[in-house]
Design a protein around this motif. Structure first.
Motif, PDB file in Angstrom:
ATOM      1  N   GLN A 140       6.599  -4.012 -12.810  1.00 24.45           N
ATOM      2  CA  GLN A 140       5.446  -3.174 -13.138  1.00 24.45           C
ATOM      3  C   GLN A 140       5.794  -1.702 -12.948  1.00 24.45           C
ATOM      4  O   GLN A 140       5.460  -0.865 -13.780  1.00 24.45           O
ATOM      5  CB  GLN A 140       4.236  -3.533 -12.257  1.00 24.45           C
ATOM      6  CG  GLN A 140       3.692  -4.913 -12.493  1.00 24.45           C
ATOM      7  CD  GLN A 140       4.470  -5.967 -11.730  1.00 24.45           C
ATOM      8  OE1 GLN A 140       4.929  -5.745 -10.621  1.00 24.45           O
ATOM      9  NE2 GLN A 140       4.634  -7.135 -12.334  1.00 24.45           N
ATOM     10  N   ILE A 165      -2.073   7.638  -4.676  1.00 22.51           N
ATOM     11  CA  ILE A 165      -3.270   7.486  -5.490  1.00 22.51           C
ATOM     12  C   ILE A 165      -4.216   8.671  -5.323  1.00 22.51           C
ATOM     13  O   ILE A 165      -5.037   8.947  -6.194  1.00 22.51           O
ATOM     14  CB  ILE A 165      -3.965   6.147  -5.176  1.00 22.51           C
ATOM     15  CG1 ILE A 165      -4.821   5.717  -6.355  1.00 22.51           C
ATOM     16  CG2 ILE A 165      -4.781   6.242  -3.925  1.00 22.51           C
ATOM     17  CD1 ILE A 165      -5.356   4.332  -6.211  1.00 22.51           C
ATOM     18  N   PHE A 198      -1.356   3.203 -13.844  1.00 19.20           N
ATOM     19  CA  PHE A 198      -1.796   2.054 -13.057  1.00 19.20           C
ATOM     20  C   PHE A 198      -0.631   1.105 -12.801  1.00 19.20           C
ATOM     21  O   PHE A 198      -0.478   0.574 -11.701  1.00 19.20           O
ATOM     22  CB  PHE A 198      -2.956   1.322 -13.740  1.00 19.20           C
ATOM     23  CG  PHE A 198      -3.646   0.378 -12.808  1.00 19.20           C
ATOM     24  CD1 PHE A 198      -4.638   0.842 -11.971  1.00 19.20           C
ATOM     25  CD2 PHE A 198      -3.259  -0.943 -12.718  1.00 19.20           C
ATOM     26  CE1 PHE A 198      -5.249  -0.009 -11.069  1.00 19.20           C
ATOM     27  CE2 PHE A 198      -3.861  -1.796 -11.821  1.00 19.20           C
ATOM     28  CZ  PHE A 198      -4.872  -1.326 -10.988  1.00 19.20           C
ATOM     29  N   LEU A 199       0.201   0.888 -13.822  1.00 17.97           N
ATOM     30  CA  LEU A 199       1.357   0.012 -13.627  1.00 17.97           C
ATOM     31  C   LEU A 199       2.279   0.573 -12.551  1.00 17.97           C
ATOM     32  O   LEU A 199       2.786  -0.166 -11.701  1.00 17.97           O
ATOM     33  CB  LEU A 199       2.119  -0.155 -14.943  1.00 17.97           C
ATOM     34  CG  LEU A 199       1.547  -1.172 -15.921  1.00 17.97           C
ATOM     35  CD1 LEU A 199       2.345  -1.182 -17.214  1.00 17.97           C
ATOM     36  CD2 LEU A 199       1.530  -2.570 -15.306  1.00 17.97           C
ATOM     37  N   ALA A 246       1.936   3.911  -2.200  1.00 17.86           N
ATOM     38  CA  ALA A 246       0.967   3.863  -3.302  1.00 17.86           C
ATOM     39  C   ALA A 246      -0.370   4.407  -2.861  1.00 17.86           C
ATOM     40  O   ALA A 246      -1.056   5.116  -3.605  1.00 17.86           O
ATOM     41  CB  ALA A 246       0.821   2.429  -3.810  1.00 17.86           C
ATOM     42  N   LEU A 249       1.466   2.502 -10.081  1.00 16.46           N
ATOM     43  CA  LEU A 249       0.839   2.367  -8.762  1.00 16.46           C
ATOM     44  C   LEU A 249       0.826   0.917  -8.295  1.00 16.46           C
ATOM     45  O   LEU A 249       1.139   0.629  -7.144  1.00 16.46           O
ATOM     46  CB  LEU A 249      -0.583   2.940  -8.806  1.00 16.46           C
ATOM     47  CG  LEU A 249      -0.639   4.472  -8.803  1.00 16.46           C
ATOM     48  CD1 LEU A 249      -2.033   4.968  -9.124  1.00 16.46           C
ATOM     49  CD2 LEU A 249      -0.187   5.017  -7.460  1.00 16.46           C
ATOM     50  N   VAL A 250       0.492   0.010  -9.201  1.00 10.32           N
ATOM     51  CA  VAL A 250       0.427  -1.396  -8.775  1.00 10.32           C
ATOM     52  C   VAL A 250       1.835  -1.903  -8.470  1.00 10.32           C
ATOM     53  O   VAL A 250       2.043  -2.653  -7.509  1.00 10.32           O
ATOM     54  CB  VAL A 250      -0.317  -2.274  -9.811  1.00 10.32           C
ATOM     55  CG1 VAL A 250       0.574  -2.700 -10.942  1.00 10.32           C
ATOM     56  CG2 VAL A 250      -0.905  -3.497  -9.154  1.00 10.32           C
ATOM     57  N   PHE A 282       2.617  -0.561  -5.146  1.00 12.14           N
ATOM     58  CA  PHE A 282       1.751  -1.144  -4.121  1.00 12.14           C
ATOM     59  C   PHE A 282       2.280  -2.501  -3.638  1.00 12.14           C
ATOM     60  O   PHE A 282       2.208  -2.807  -2.457  1.00 12.14           O
ATOM     61  CB  PHE A 282       0.335  -1.299  -4.682  1.00 12.14           C
ATOM     62  CG  PHE A 282      -0.697  -1.673  -3.664  1.00 12.14           C
ATOM     63  CD1 PHE A 282      -1.368  -0.706  -2.941  1.00 12.14           C
ATOM     64  CD2 PHE A 282      -0.993  -3.008  -3.427  1.00 12.14           C
ATOM     65  CE1 PHE A 282      -2.315  -1.046  -1.995  1.00 12.14           C
ATOM     66  CE2 PHE A 282      -1.941  -3.363  -2.483  1.00 12.14           C
ATOM     67  CZ  PHE A 282      -2.608  -2.388  -1.764  1.00 12.14           C
TER      68      PHE A 282
END
Lengths: 518, 645
Positions: free
Chosen positions: A339, A429, A411-412, A425, A414-415, A418
């Motif tokens: 991701q 954010i 988002f990818l 992360a 960050l995820v 994470f």
């Protein structure tokens, strides 16, 4: 000749040559025929775009890791090859370059007229830049990459130094010195890599695929040194905090189109380099140093965003926002998850369009007012609603509004971070809140509010401007809704890239299949 | 007690009429695109298209609703897969819409009330040169809100979530040339972004924990995850809900949001968007069923906000801000209800629906008053409007009766049940929450009566050039429909427990508590006494003597604080904004002197003095070429050595 894909059409060479032919064509037209020059430039970039689209259609997402490969000995004695080809990562970056170049040329239509080297040189240099960048993304030989990496500096140096704003000389020199410093470090690392390969593989080589396949087993200390040589060069190029200070000056002084080329396209070579060289060639060092690099990334995300909030010059604001965004890109890369890596690659593409759009609309505003200072604006949306709308959408893409392309990649990233480095992360954010602050505050002060003096005569978007900005915004919207084609090309390449540092993404703690009653 | 924990019946694939589900979102989205991109060409008929879109969606919504009714209870969750959206390794999110009882009632609320407000806006915005853009943005809102409630996974929900935020930003700032509107729009977006942090982190934590972000996967497995993780997810979702629903501590944006045109306040900032937080909690009930701690915090947030909002509502003179404070307070009731856990979710949704009717009704009424009063919002400048605006008065009165909980009106059924459910929790938790909810009912009766008296009764305190008149029928007809809804909707929805039964597949069934803390009949009587007290107090304080046109300054500290919305803004200012500004300034200084200074020093060292560097850039190009040459020499030399070695 080595063929590893179903198609052996030499796409990369052809695509890199097309703009070069355009450059030659431009140099052959008479100095005074500005319109011909511009048309040749635009036409060439459109032909290159068509070729790129054709290449993308022929690319097989489930095919070989590198496709359209061409490899010839160049300097046989030193294992230097002319080796080119693309994986999914290079493919989307080439596509990004090819799509943006016509936009940049059209945006620069009237930029060069007051420049000191004339219109002809300006467009010739732009096309040369495109050619070199396409070559950089397409090269599969470390030495070839290095030569093109350094060669990129030359046209950009002249484009800023001869056609830029009032402090152009300072900005151009600063850009050059920074890049040279990084380039020298990389040069040392490139040489050392050859020495190592000579030791381990019997015959020294610069062939990237041979280096990958050769299983070099470089010693840990050497890995760290080599890694840093490449890393610092790329971190300056990207730029990553704290190597960023050349960017605001260069981007602010560069003509609008050149700023888009520089920040949107050319700087991606830095983050591309992380993926292409730093991680696969020096996996041990990459793993060991990743936490520190992630620290730099997170610092840069917040630092760049805070600095953007504090800017009074719109172009510098956009430049600092990019420092923040490059932090996100590198964060995703050094998280070593599918991701994160895919998100970061997609982020490179999306950032080019998003920041490109911002530079373009800021350029539109500045050209009307004769100033880049936020304080000189106010109420522009009231007198020029389409321009106001363009500023707003560009801004929304910079703050990664869900539904727009930048959201998917951010988002990818960050995820992906994470799942392996939760706290990085969580800190990163906060960058999305700060992004909303710098974007919306600028929007409020420039296009909203009462109509200020000097703004009431603003004309709305002209048709050339509309043709410049509309495709960029359209890409931002479309890729937000349907990013799958790009991700399908990127995912396998990212998986290959991370195969040595983290072969498998972490599993969820409670996999769905083991869950409650169905 | 019927266990509902972890029970999520399987979703059924969409067939037949349910294949149309995606059109619910697509129609208003396309209409918005046409209106926003079409430019002046669409001015002539833009408002008609703008109204047609939500009406079409409403019609489809009705078809789907009856389609659901025709199915077995366990088959009432129909999922329509549209396309794969974000595939990246094991992270795989698709664009799919889910129609189930919960989303169906929201669809009907959004498109039903939405259609009425669109029609009203034709009249309200008739003289605005940008009416077409207004309808475009309102359609955009409807599309985003429908996406929010129809998404079958959290990431897609997040798109709708921010989409409504965008529409809210655009519409609060619709008259963006007014500095107050521009600032209010930005503030609303930023405060919501803080809440969004929570929602995004919750989604990430879900993926890390469950390997999926779809409702079905997350809810199926919630009970087998680590309790602490589930609590964290619950709290993060709550943070998101607080931002969107203007709940403490993220409540401060809603009062400023009244800068937007009044139909926007009615649709977005009363009936639908601000209730999205309640939807999120109700939708995520399996999380809160597992984590008691997260659930309790939802209750507390709801109870605190319901009292706060009611206190603020008592002090303002701006009619829209009183209604906004009231919205905060009423959403507090809904939060409290969904925080009470199994059995009470449906009660929260019931109040959400009735509130959608009566608050939209009153906002449209306020808009009608403003329309007749040259956009005056200060109630001290109203008075005696009952006679000149009879339709507005009577429809507003219906909303008024509903919100204070007059027997047999909508609010009576929904609010009473919340107070009852809170008390039935038993123990200190039940008593504290129940009594706060009861006190809130009294405060509500007070501030709403104050609003009614100041606006429609008493002496006429109009400014000189104001000639109030009744609004045109295109505005009053929607008000009449909503007024009827305010009166009867609550009764219809509780008839035979109909809403409760219908919602069971989505949020779980009712829980029969054997013993009531206070017998329902007694509690109803008690509540009515408290409400009557509130009304009487308003009469005593406001109606007996003429209302002063200037705001009196000799007031209690509580009123003083309430007029400043209980210092929410002052807190934000001193804790976040001012330190943030100092930090930013310090960093700008540091970046110029520290980081850059070092580099410039280096540059001067390399290229002689920096002044010379500026003068002769061609010199630099030459030295650059030289350095490339040197570099190439080094390469060659090194290669030789390497080969020799």
């Amino acid at each position: 000749m080595d063929v590893t894909s179903s198609s052996n059409f030499p796409w990369v060479t052809v695509l890199a040559l097309l703009p070069l032919i355009g450059t030659l064509g431009i140099m052959l037209t008479p100095r005074e025929s500005h319109d011909t020059v511009k048309r040749v430039a635009l036409g060439t970039s459109l032909v290159t775009l068509a070729g790129t689209v054709a290449m993308c259609l022929e690319y097989k997402t489930n095919g070989a890791r590198f496709q359209f490969v061409q490899s010839y000995d160049w300097i046989k004695a030193f294992g230097v090859h002319y080796a080119v080809g693309v994986d999914g990562i290079a493919l989307v970056l080439i596509l990004m370059t090819a799509v943006l170049t016509p936009v940049i040329i059209l945006a620069s239509w009237h930029e060069a007229e007051d420049g000191k080297r004339g219109v002809r040189t300006f467009f010739a240099l732009l096309l040369a830049t495109e050619a070199i960048i396409l070559g950089v993304f397409g090269s599969l030989d470390v030495f070839l990459f290095y030569v093109l990496f350094e060669a990129m500096l030359i046209p950009i140096y002249f484009l800023i130094g001869s056609y830029g704003g009032p402090r152009r000389s300072y900005a151009a020199v600063k850009f050059l010195l920074y890049s040279l410093a990084g380039g020298l470090l990389m040069l040392v690392a490139v040489i050392a890599l050859f020495v190592v390969s000579a030791h381990r593989l019997k015959h020294g080589t610069f062939d990237y695929r041979a280096l990958l396949a050769g299983d070099l087993h470089i010693g840990h200390g050497e890995q760290v040194a080599l890694f840093l040589g490449f890393f610092i060069a790329f971190a300056i190029k990207a730029p990553l905090w704290p190597f960023h200070t050349w960017l605001p000056d260069a981007a602010a002084e560069a003509p609008t189109g050149v700023a888009v080329m520089l920040v949107g396209v050319l700087d991606k070579v830095g983050t591309f380099g992380f993926l292409r060289f730093c991680i696969p060639l020096f996996p041990w060092a990459a793993r060991e140093l990743a936490p520190y690099i992630l620290g730099l990334c997170v610092t840069g995300i917040l630092y760049g965003a805070l600095l953007a909030i504090g800017q009074r010059d719109m172009k510098r604001l956009v430049a600092y926002s990019s420092v923040s965004h490059f932090g996100f890109i590198a964060l995703g890369i050094f998280a070593f998850t599918t991701q994160g890596g895919s998100g970061a690659t997609l982020y490179m593409v999306n950032h080019a369009f998003s920041t490109g759009a911002l530079f373009l609309v800021v350029g539109f505003l500045a050209s009307r007012r004769g100033s880049r200072m936020i304080d000189d604006f106010g109420g522009a949306a009231k007198v020029a609603p389409w321009l106001g709308a363009a500023v707003l959408v560009a801004g929304l893409s910079a703050l990664s509004l869900p539904g727009l392309s930048t959201f998917v990649s951010e988002f990818l990233v960050l995820v992906g971070t994470f799942t392996v480095h939760r706290w990085f992360a969580v800190v990163a954010i906060f960058g999305i809140v700060l992004a909303a602050v710098y974007v919306l505050w600028m929007v409020q002060r420039t296009i909203h509010g009462p109509v200020r003096e000097g703004i009431e005569t603003f004309r709305d978007l002209g048709s050339r401007e509309a043709w410049v900005i509309a495709p960029v915004l359209a890409v931002i919207v479309v890729l937000g809704i349907y990013p799958k084609p790009l991700l399908d090309a990127i995912n396998p390449a990212v998986k290959h890239t991370f195969s040595t540092v983290r072969p498998h993404d972490p599993a969820p703690s409670v996999p769905v299949t083991l869950g409650g009653p169905r | 007690m019927q266990s509902i924990v972890g029970q999520v019946p399987g979703f059924v694939g969409a067939t037949g009429a349910f294949d149309l589900t995606f059109l619910l979102v697509l129609i208003p989205a396309v209409s918005a695109a046409v209106l926003l991109l079409g430019g002046r060409r669409t001015n002539a008929w833009g408002h008609l298209l703008g109204c047609a879109a939500p009406i079409a969606s409403f019609a489809i919504g009705l078809v789907l609703f009856f389609g659901l009714l025709g199915k077995n209870t366990n088959d009432r969750q129909v999922d329509q897969h549209l396309f794969s959206w974000v595939p990246a390794g094991s992270f795989h999110v698709s664009v799919s819409v889910l129609i189930d009882p919960l989303s169906a009632v929201f669809v009907l609320l959004i498109t039903g009330v939405g259609s009425l407000i669109h029609i009203y806006s034709v009249g309200y915005m008739a003289h605005d040169p940008d009416r077409r853009r207004f309808f475009g943005e309102l359609n955009l809102f409807v599309a985003a809100m429908l996406l929010l409630v129809l998404a079958d996974n959290f990431l897609l929900l997040y798109v709708g979530w921010e989409g409504v935020g965008l529409a809210s930003y655009l519409l609060i700032g619709f008259w963006s040339y007014k500095p107050t509107a521009a600032v209010a729009a930005k503030k609303a977006f930023l405060v919501n972004r803080v809440g969004d942090l929570g929602l995004s982190l919750a989604i990430m934590l879900m993926f890390t924990t469950f390997g999926s972000v779809s409702f079905r996967d997350v809810f199926d497995t919630a009970s087998s995850a680590h309790r602490g993780t589930v609590t964290a997810i619950g709290l993060l979702l709550l943070l998101g809900a607080c931002g969107k629903s203007a709940q403490f501590p993220l409540q401060s944006w809603l009062l400023d949001a009244m800068e937007g045109p009044t139909p926007v306040s009615a649709l977005i900032h009363a009936a639908t968007m601000v209730t999205a937080g309640v939807y999120l909690i109700a939708r995520s009930h399996p999380i809160y069923d597992v984590s008691n701690d997260a659930r309790v915090l939802v209750e507390i947030v709801g109870a605190v906000t319901l009292v706060m909002g009611a206190i603020i509502g008592c002090a303002y003179d701006d009619i829209k801000k009183v209604l906004a404070a009231s919205t905060m307070s009423q959403i507090g009731y809904m939060m409290l209800a969904v925080g009470l856990g199994p059995g009470a979710y449906a009660i929260g949704i019931l109040h959400l629906l009735t509130h959608g009717f009566f608050k939209a009704n009153m906002f449209l009424g306020a808009g009608s008053v403003m329309h007749g009063m040259n956009d005056e919002v200060n109630m001290r400048r109203y008075g005696g409007l009952r006679k000149v605006m009879p339709v507005t008065f009577w429809t507003f009165a219906a909303g008024y009766l509903a919100i204070i909980g007059f027997p047999l009106t909508s609010g009576f059924f929904s609010k009473d049940k919340i107070i009852e459910a809170a008390l039935d929790k038993g123990g200190p938790e039940g008593w504290v929450l129940g009594l706060l909810a009861l006190a809130g009912a009294g405060l509500t009766a007070f501030y709403m009566s104050r609003l009614m008296i100041m606006t429609f009764f008493g002496n006429r305190r109009w400014a000189k050039d104001v000639h109030p008149h009744e609004s045109p029928s295109v505005m009053t007809s929607p008000m009449v429909v909503l007024a009827v809804g305010s009166l009867v909707a609550g009764g219809l929805l509780v008839l035979g427990g109909s809403l409760q039964h219908f919602l069971t597949p989505s949020v779980g069934g009712s829980v029969e508590v054997g013993v009531h803390t206070i017998a329902p009949g007694v509690l109803t009587a008690l509540t009515l006494v408290v409400i009557a007290g509130g009304v009487a107090a308003a009469w005593w304080l406001v109606a007996r003597k003429p209302v002063p046109v200037e705001q009196p300054l000799n007031v209690t500290p509580v009123t003083w604080a309430a007029r400043r919305s209980l210092y929410g803004d002052a807190l934000n200012e001193s804790v976040f904004m001012r330190p943030g500004a100092y930090l930013t300034r310090a960093l700008v200084f540091f970046d110029g002197r520290g980081v850059d200074g070092a580099v410039n020093g280096f540059a001067a060292m390399v290229g002689g003095t920096s002044a010379r560097a500026r003068r002769s850039q061609t010199g630099f190009a030459r030295s650059y070429a030289l350095s490339m040459l040197a570099g190439a020499t080094v390469v060659m030399a090194a290669l030789m050595i390497a080969r020799v070695g």
